[in-house]
Design an enzyme around this catalytic site. Sequence first.
Site, short mmCIF file in Angstrom:
data_model
loop_
_atom_site.label_atom_id
_atom_site.label_comp_id
_atom_site.label_asym_id
_atom_site.label_seq_id
_atom_site.Cartn_x
_atom_site.Cartn_y
_atom_site.Cartn_z
N HIS A 221 -6.19 -6.40 -1.68
CA HIS A 221 -5.09 -5.48 -1.32
C HIS A 221 -3.88 -6.23 -0.73
CE1 HIS A 221 -3.76 -1.41 -1.09
NE2 HIS A 221 -3.82 -1.28 0.21
N SER B 167 0.84 -1.19 0.00
CA SER B 167 0.00 0.00 0.00
C SER B 167 0.89 1.25 0.00
CB SER B 167 -0.93 -0.06 1.22
OG SER B 167 -1.99 0.82 1.06
N ASP C 79 -8.22 -5.60 -6.30
CA ASP C 79 -7.94 -4.51 -5.36
C ASP C 79 -8.19 -3.17 -6.04
OD1 ASP C 79 -6.92 -2.77 -3.47
OD2 ASP C 79 -4.82 -3.26 -3.89
#
Lengths: 496, 496
Positions: B456, B179, B431
Site C-alpha cells: 500500500h 489511499s 496491494d
Amino acid sequence: MGRRSLLLLLLAFLTPGAATAVPPALRALSSLHLSTSFRSRPAVAMKYSIHYIQQKVDHFGFHTDKTFKQRYLIADKHWKEDGGSILFYTGNEGDIIWFCNNTGFMWDVAEELKAMLVFAEHRYYGESLPFGANSFKDSRHLNFLTTEQALADFATLIKYLKRTIPGARNQPVIALGGSYGGMLAAWFRMKYPHLVVGALASSAPIWQFENMVPCGVFMKIVTTDFRKSGPNCSESIRRSWDAISRLTEKGTGLHWLSEALHLCTPLTESQDVQHLKDWISETWVNLAMVDYPYESNFLQPLPAWPIKVVCQYLKNPNVSDTWLLQNIFQALNVYYNYSGQARCLNISETATSSLGALGWSYQTCTEMVMPFCSNGIDDMFEPHSWNFKEFSDDCFKQWGVKPRPSWIPTMYGGKNISSHTNIIFSNGEIDPWSGGGVTKDITDTLLAIVIPEGAHHLDLRANNAFDPVTVLLARSLEVRHMKQWIKDFYIWCGEG
Amino acid sequence: MGRRSLLLLLLAFLTPGAATAVPPALRALSSLHLSTSFRSRPAVAMKYSIHYIQQKVDHFGFHTDKTFKQRYLIADKHWKEDGGSILFYTGNEGDIIWFCNNTGFMWDVAEELKAMLVFAEHRYYGESLPFGANSFKDSRHLNFLTTEQALADFATLIKYLKRTIPGARNQPVIALGGSYGGMLAAWFRMKYPHLVVGALASSAPIWQFENMVPCGVFMKIVTTDFRKSGPNCSESIRRSWDAISRLTEKGTGLHWLSEALHLCTPLTESQDVQHLKDWISETWVNLAMVDYPYESNFLQPLPAWPIKVVCQYLKNPNVSDTWLLQNIFQALNVYYNYSGQARCLNISETATSSLGALGWSYQTCTEMVMPFCSNGIDDMFEPHSWNFKEFSDDCFKQWGVKPRPSWIPTMYGGKNISSHTNIIFSNGEIDPWSGGGVTKDITDTLLAIVIPEGAHHLDLRANNAFDPVTVLLARSLEVRHMKQWIKDFYIWCGEG
C-alpha cells in the site's frame, strides 16, 4: 445614493414596500439576466413532453434524504438512436417551459444533429420547488439553492435518462444554456466532463465576479449601445439626471414631471425622484439587453433595433431641462408604449415577469455576487459605487444570509480555466453582459464567438429573416463544433 | 453469515458492544485503508510548523455561516521563492501529523523541487473537528463530512496560502495523497484544475465503487499475495476455516482452540467462532497491505516481507485440523508477536490505532460505498456476498443515514475520466487496493505506474536501502512528471 450598489438596489426592489427606495438601473439586472431568448413562438410548433424526476434535496449532505420533483421537458421528434445526440438545456432562473419556447436555436438544429432535446428546470424555479410553497420561506428552506446543487441535479438527470431511455446510453450529450443558464452549461462541462462532451454557453458572464472585470463594464456597454445608436443619444441621457434633480428641487417640479412623463401615479415626495431615476435607468438597461434586429416581444413589444428608435428622440442634449425631459418621455414611450395602447406609464412596475425573481435575489445574496457600478463618466448613469459591506448587510436583512463573493471564483476557477476543453462562449457585443463574458479564445477548444450586432444570447434564438449575417455565422460555427464533438465521441467512445 | 457484506461487518465492529458479532476480514478494510505510509520516523528530522485556518462548516449552503479551525502543517526548509513549488498533501482519514511523518517521499523530494510542503488535515479527523467533541454526535453534526466539503477546504486553503504567503502566489501546486488521500488528490485535480497543476494519487482505489470492479478483487489480491509467498500458503489458510468449524462443533473445541492459539480470553460461545475467523481474516488482509520489503512498524512491528515469513508456517495443508491450526497460530504469531513480548493474542483488539475510525465508518455509510465480497474459490476466505440492502439498513441503524452508492461515480466520473489531465495513479501490485485503482494509462497525461513489489503506497514512503528497484523507478518517474508540470506552469503562467 451614489454609494449604493446596483444589486443592492435590486434587492431593495424585491422587498415588498421598499420599492420607492430603489435606485434604478439595476433592478433590471436580475430581470435582464433572467432572459434567455425572447421572441414570439416560431411558426413551427414546439412539441415536447413533460416529465419529472425525484431528486435529492441535498446532494451534498446525508442528514436529510428528502427528495423533490424536478421538471424537465423532452422533444424527440428528430432524435435518432443511430448516431444521434442529446442537447441538454441547463435551465436557469425561471420556468423551463418559457426557456424551452424561447430557445429556438435548439429546435432549429435538432434535425441536423439527430438530437433529442432535453430542457431541465433549475431547482427553486418554475414547478421544481424543493419545499413547495415553503421553498422561499427562510434561509433554512433556501439552503439548497446553489449552483452546485443545480449541477448535481443535471448530472443525476443525465445519468437517469441514459439508464432509462433505450438507445440513449451510448449517445453524446451537449450542454447548452443562455445567460445564467450559459454559466451553468460552462460550469457543468468543467465539473462533469464525463457527462457532456461539450457546452455552448451563450451570453454567460462567468467573469462578472470579484476582481475579474471592472464593476463598471456593464453600464459602459449599455452606454456605448446608446452612443452608437444615434448622435448625442447617450449624452442626452447623461444630462437628464441633473435635469430631473434641478426640476424636482422646485416646488412644482414633481407635478410637472409627472405630467410630462405621463406617469400613472404622480410623484409626491423627494424619495420618488430616486425611484423615477431608477426606473428610467432600468429602461435603458433593458433596451440594451433586447436590442434585437427584428420586432420582438420580451419585456415589452418592441420594434427592430429599439435603441435606434429611442435615440431618434434624443438627438439634442443642449436644450432646456423641460424640453430634454419631454424628449426622454418620447424615448421611454418607445419602450413602454410601442403598441400605442398605454394610457400612462407606471414606474412601480418592472417590465418583466417576476418569474424567479425571489430565487435569483437569494442567489445574488449568496454565491452569485456580481459587483456592478457606474461612475457617470465612462457611462451615462449617475455614479453608484460597489459597496460590498452595504450589500452584505442588506442581504442579511432580507434573507438572513451573508454573501461569499470569493466562492464562485474558488469553485469554478475564475480566469484560470484553460485546462478545460470543449466549451464555446458566445457573446453579443452590444449585450451588456458580454463585459463579464469570455470574448477571446482561451485555447483551441475553449472558444469565444463574438457577434458584433448581437444582444443578449441572440444566437440561441430561432432563426429569423432579419438576423444579421454575423449571428448566422456564429450559429453555423456552433453547429460545426457540436458536430465535431459528437463525431469525436463516436470515434472514441461510441458505437456510431 | 455468508451473505453479510464485508464493510457491514466493519460497521458492526465499530459499534461498541457489537464486537463479538463482527465477521472478520473486513474490519481491516477501514483500518487498512487508513494507512498512508508507515515506517518509523526517518533519521532526518521532519520539521514543520502547525497552523490553522478558519473554514466554513458548510461550503455548499448559506443557512449556517459557522466556521471551524482546520489544521495544516508547513515545512519550508527547502522552499525557494524563485522557481519553487508547493507540494500539497490532501489529508485523509486521520491525524495529519501522522500522515506527515509517514509520507517520507515528500520530504525526500522537497529539495529537488524547491518545494514548500503543506499537509492539510481532513475535516472530522485529528484536530479539525467542525463541532469539537460533538462532531460525531448524530447525522446533523456529521452532515458536513463529505469529500466535496473536504476538497472545498483544500481549495480555500490553497487560495489562502497563495494570498498570504509572500512569494507563493505565482507558484505551481501539486496535490499528493495516498489511499483515500490519493483519491482526494486525484479528485481535487479533476474538480479544481485551476488550483493544482497535477496530482500524484498513490494507491487510490477510485474505482472500488458500484459496478466498476468485481467486488471480489480485493480479497483475490490478498490471496494471491499469500499464494505467491510460499508453497501451499493460501491453500492452508483456505482450509483453516472449515477446520475451525469442525473443531468448534465438538464440545471441547472452543477450549482447545483457545489454548492452541494462545488467546488471552478463551472462546466461550459459538458466536465467538465467527469473531475469531474475522480476526484471523483481518490479520491476513493487514499483512497484504503492509507487506513491505523491509522491517516496518505500522500495525505491528513486522519483519521484511512479512507474508513470506508467515508462509513458512503454512506449507502443508494436508494435515489434521489440529495440526493445521497450530500452524495458523505460528503464522499469526509472526504478525502479533514479532517482538516476542506478547504473552497471549487478543482477538478483540484490532491492530491499528482507532484514529479516524468513526468518521471513516460514517463516510463508508454515505458516499464512500465500496462493495467487497469473497467467494472462497478465487480467494482463500469464506464466502461473503455484497448485500447492499443489509449494508444500508445497518448504516441507517448506526448513523441514521442511507448510503448513496451511485453518487461517487456520478460526481467523479467513474471510469470515464479521460478528459482530465496530469494525474499519476501509482499502485503496488501486491496491494489489495490496487484492484480498485487505475493500473493502465488512460491518456498520455493520465498515467498509471504499477510497482510489482509494492504494497500500500510504498512509493510515498521514505527512501529505504531495501526498496526494490521498481519503487525507486516509480519515484523517479513521479518526480520527472512533477518537474514537467512545474516547468510547464512556469512557461505558461509563471514568472520563473
